[in-house]
Design a protein around this motif. Structure first.
Motif, PDB file in Angstrom:
ATOM      1  N   PHE A 203     -25.114  -9.747  24.346  1.00  0.00           N
ATOM      2  CA  PHE A 203     -25.695  -9.685  23.003  1.00  0.00           C
ATOM      3  C   PHE A 203     -24.678 -10.201  21.986  1.00  0.00           C
ATOM      4  N   SER A 204     -24.293 -11.466  22.157  1.00  0.00           N
ATOM      5  CA  SER A 204     -23.416 -12.122  21.190  1.00  0.00           C
ATOM      6  C   SER A 204     -24.245 -12.568  19.985  1.00  0.00           C
ATOM      7  N   GLY A 205     -23.593 -13.268  19.041  1.00  0.00           N
ATOM      8  CA  GLY A 205     -24.184 -13.472  17.728  1.00  0.00           C
ATOM      9  C   GLY A 205     -25.467 -14.264  17.638  1.00  0.00           C
ATOM     10  N   ASN A 206     -25.831 -15.047  18.649  1.00  0.00           N
ATOM     11  CA  ASN A 206     -27.022 -15.894  18.541  1.00  0.00           C
ATOM     12  C   ASN A 206     -28.134 -15.508  19.517  1.00  0.00           C
ATOM     13  N   VAL A 207     -28.044 -14.338  20.112  1.00  0.00           N
ATOM     14  CA  VAL A 207     -28.991 -13.960  21.159  1.00  0.00           C
ATOM     15  C   VAL A 207     -30.415 -13.812  20.633  1.00  0.00           C
ATOM     16  N   ALA A 208     -30.583 -13.199  19.459  1.00  0.00           N
ATOM     17  CA  ALA A 208     -31.927 -12.988  18.927  1.00  0.00           C
ATOM     18  C   ALA A 208     -32.634 -14.318  18.694  1.00  0.00           C
ATOM     19  N   ASP A 209     -31.931 -15.275  18.085  1.00  0.00           N
ATOM     20  CA  ASP A 209     -32.537 -16.586  17.844  1.00  0.00           C
ATOM     21  C   ASP A 209     -32.902 -17.277  19.154  1.00  0.00           C
ATOM     22  N   GLU A 210     -32.018 -17.163  20.155  1.00  0.00           N
ATOM     23  CA  GLU A 210     -32.304 -17.807  21.438  1.00  0.00           C
ATOM     24  C   GLU A 210     -33.464 -17.120  22.163  1.00  0.00           C
ATOM     25  N   THR A 211     -33.576 -15.810  22.014  1.00  0.00           N
ATOM     26  CA  THR A 211     -34.697 -15.096  22.631  1.00  0.00           C
ATOM     27  C   THR A 211     -36.015 -15.519  21.992  1.00  0.00           C
ATOM     28  N   LYS A 212     -36.034 -15.613  20.666  1.00  0.00           N
ATOM     29  CA  LYS A 212     -37.252 -16.046  19.971  1.00  0.00           C
ATOM     30  C   LYS A 212     -37.599 -17.485  20.330  1.00  0.00           C
ATOM     31  N   ALA A 213     -36.581 -18.336  20.474  1.00  0.00           N
ATOM     32  CA  ALA A 213     -36.831 -19.719  20.888  1.00  0.00           C
ATOM     33  C   ALA A 213     -37.421 -19.762  22.298  1.00  0.00           C
TER      34      ALA A 213
END
Length: 449
Positions: A203-213
């Protein structure tokens, strides 16, 4: 002093007012007690400084004193300087050099917490619970954690030989690896028989964006109609709290995600989901194991408590605490445990972990039965949970074992099954199907085991 957003987000800074306190006898007694303790410290410091067999500098003594103070607290509070601080920054950013392995020190021995997926350590077969006794034939016993990590580092492309002791095996064995520049791919996805499998390994800094992508890409690939989703959080050591909240939010339409509670009863912060379930209400299975920790447990606990997903696999690690990281210098920081977190139903994950709705052993691992599981409760000085959950209302009397759990790793390999837990989850979702089965997955109850 600067607060940096690493591991878990820091508490908000509050400006302090200088007040003249009213002196009381109890406060005066406390001041005297504090002074006496400080006097003891200075007495020891002066003695060491003046009489130790070798001359020693103040920086070494102060670092040792700080380390000793924090060592009296819990396993996750620490003072980071130089290489330790650099490691903290680079691993949170998701780009660092080495082997891709998380280790700790236990009674002077280097113990593996978990290898990171798709790194030299995982490809070499390093497993949680292994002990690393030698690096390039040099004994590691008695080394500090910083010294052990330094020996594992090296230029990308350089070779390293580790001697491993694995509980359950009679003899140590050597593993040779090549160091790499570790650039984490925190989110990967694929379609298997109409089921979307999303693998989140940190859960590093860009995980949420990558999950939504990934969810958007899955919609395009399936016309918005996958049979369901498998969220693979196995061996995910956690990371940033805000990323765990955002990932949970992507699968929820409403409701609480997590709360964090500090020392005072009034010190409570709650996080809620916003409208918009990017999985469109389709069934979800979350895979967890003993390496699923911290932020990963927040996601599993939120979706489980909100009846949005079935949690499958093994009990998780049980790290239910929040660390505030305060930068104290250009290359130093204090990491201090400042709160516990709780799932929407009020369960404390600390030292207890997330219990799966359906327990599924990883039978495709030939060392599964002999390999020990390392969890928060096994760590010295671990925090105790403030409250225990009463799961009686969530349980049912289904204690029957699936006959497939009798397979051996060799038998599964002959059947072409390399990952039994993932295979079990896929077959479960395919049985659930679509339509009315969505409600079945969302409203599934825990089975007692």
């Amino acid at each position: 002093m600067k607060i940096i957003p690493t591991l878990l987000p820091p508490l908000a800074l509050v400006s302090a007012l200088a007040l003249v306190p009213v002196t009381t006898s109890s406060m005066a007694a406390a001041d005297v007690a504090n002074f006496e303790e400080l006097e003891k410290f200075m007495s020891v410091y002066d003695r060491v400084k003046g009489a130790y067999v070798d001359q020693i500098d103040d920086k070494t003594l102060m670092k040792g004193a700080i380390d000793g103070m924090l060592a009296a607290l819990d396993p996750h509070s620490s003072y980071l300087e130089d290489s330790d601080f650099d490691t903290l920054r680079t691993t949170t950013d998701g780009n660092y050099g080495g082997l891709g392995i998380t280790v700790s020190i236990e009674d002077g021995a280097v113990k593996v917490i978990a290898p990171t997926e798709d790194t030299p350590a995982s490809r070499a077969g390093i497993k949680a619970g292994d002990y690393i006794t030698h690096i390039n034939s040099e004994l590691l016993y008695g080394a500090t954690l910083d010294e052990a990590v330094e020996k594992m580092r090296g230029a990308p492309g350089s070779a390293i030989k580790m001697t491993i002791v694995r509980p359950g095996r009679e003899k140590p064995f050597d593993v040779t690896m090549t160091r790499e520049r570790i650039v984490l791919r925190p989110v990967k996805w694929e379609l298997k028989d109409g089921v979307a499998v999303i693998d989140i390994n940190t859960f590093s800094g860009n995980v949420a964006d990558e999950t939504k992508a990934a969810l958007t890409a899955i919609d395009k690939a399936t016309g918005g109609k996958p049979l369901g989703y498998i969220l693979d959080l196995r061996s995910n050591p956690g990371g940033l709290l805000d990323q765990a909240v955002e990932v949970s939010d992507a699968f929820l339409e409403r409701g609480e995600i997590v709360s964090q509670r500090g020392r005072e009863k009034s010190d409570i912060e709650r996080y809620y989901a916003r409208a918009g379930d990017m999985a469109h209400g389709r069934p979800i299975v979350i895979l967890v194991d003993a390496g699923t920790a911290s932020a990963a447990e927040i996601v599993a606990g939120a979706l489980q408590d909100q009846r949005r997903a079935l949690v499958m696999g093994e009990k998780s690690f049980g790290k239910g605490s929040v660390q505030t990281v305060v930068q104290t210098g250009p290359r130093s920081a204090l990491r201090l445990t400042t709160a516990r977190y709780f799932t929407p139903s009020g369960r404390s994950v600390q030292a207890g972990g997330i219990d799966p709705d359906i327990g599924v052993p990883q039978l495709s691992d030939p060392d599964y039965n002999d390999r020990p599981r390392v969890r928060e409760a096994d760590l010295r000085r671990h925090l105790l949970a403030q409250a225990k959950a009463d799961d009686k209302l969530l349980e049912q009397d289904d204690t029957s074992k699936d006959p497939r759990f009798a397979f051996t790793a060799e038998e599964l390999e002959k059947k072409g099954i390399k990952d039994f837990q993932l295979d079990y989850a896929l077959k479960t979702l395919k049985r659930l199907g679509t339509g009315s089965a969505v409600a079945s997955a969302g409203g599934a109850k825990k089975s007692s085991r």
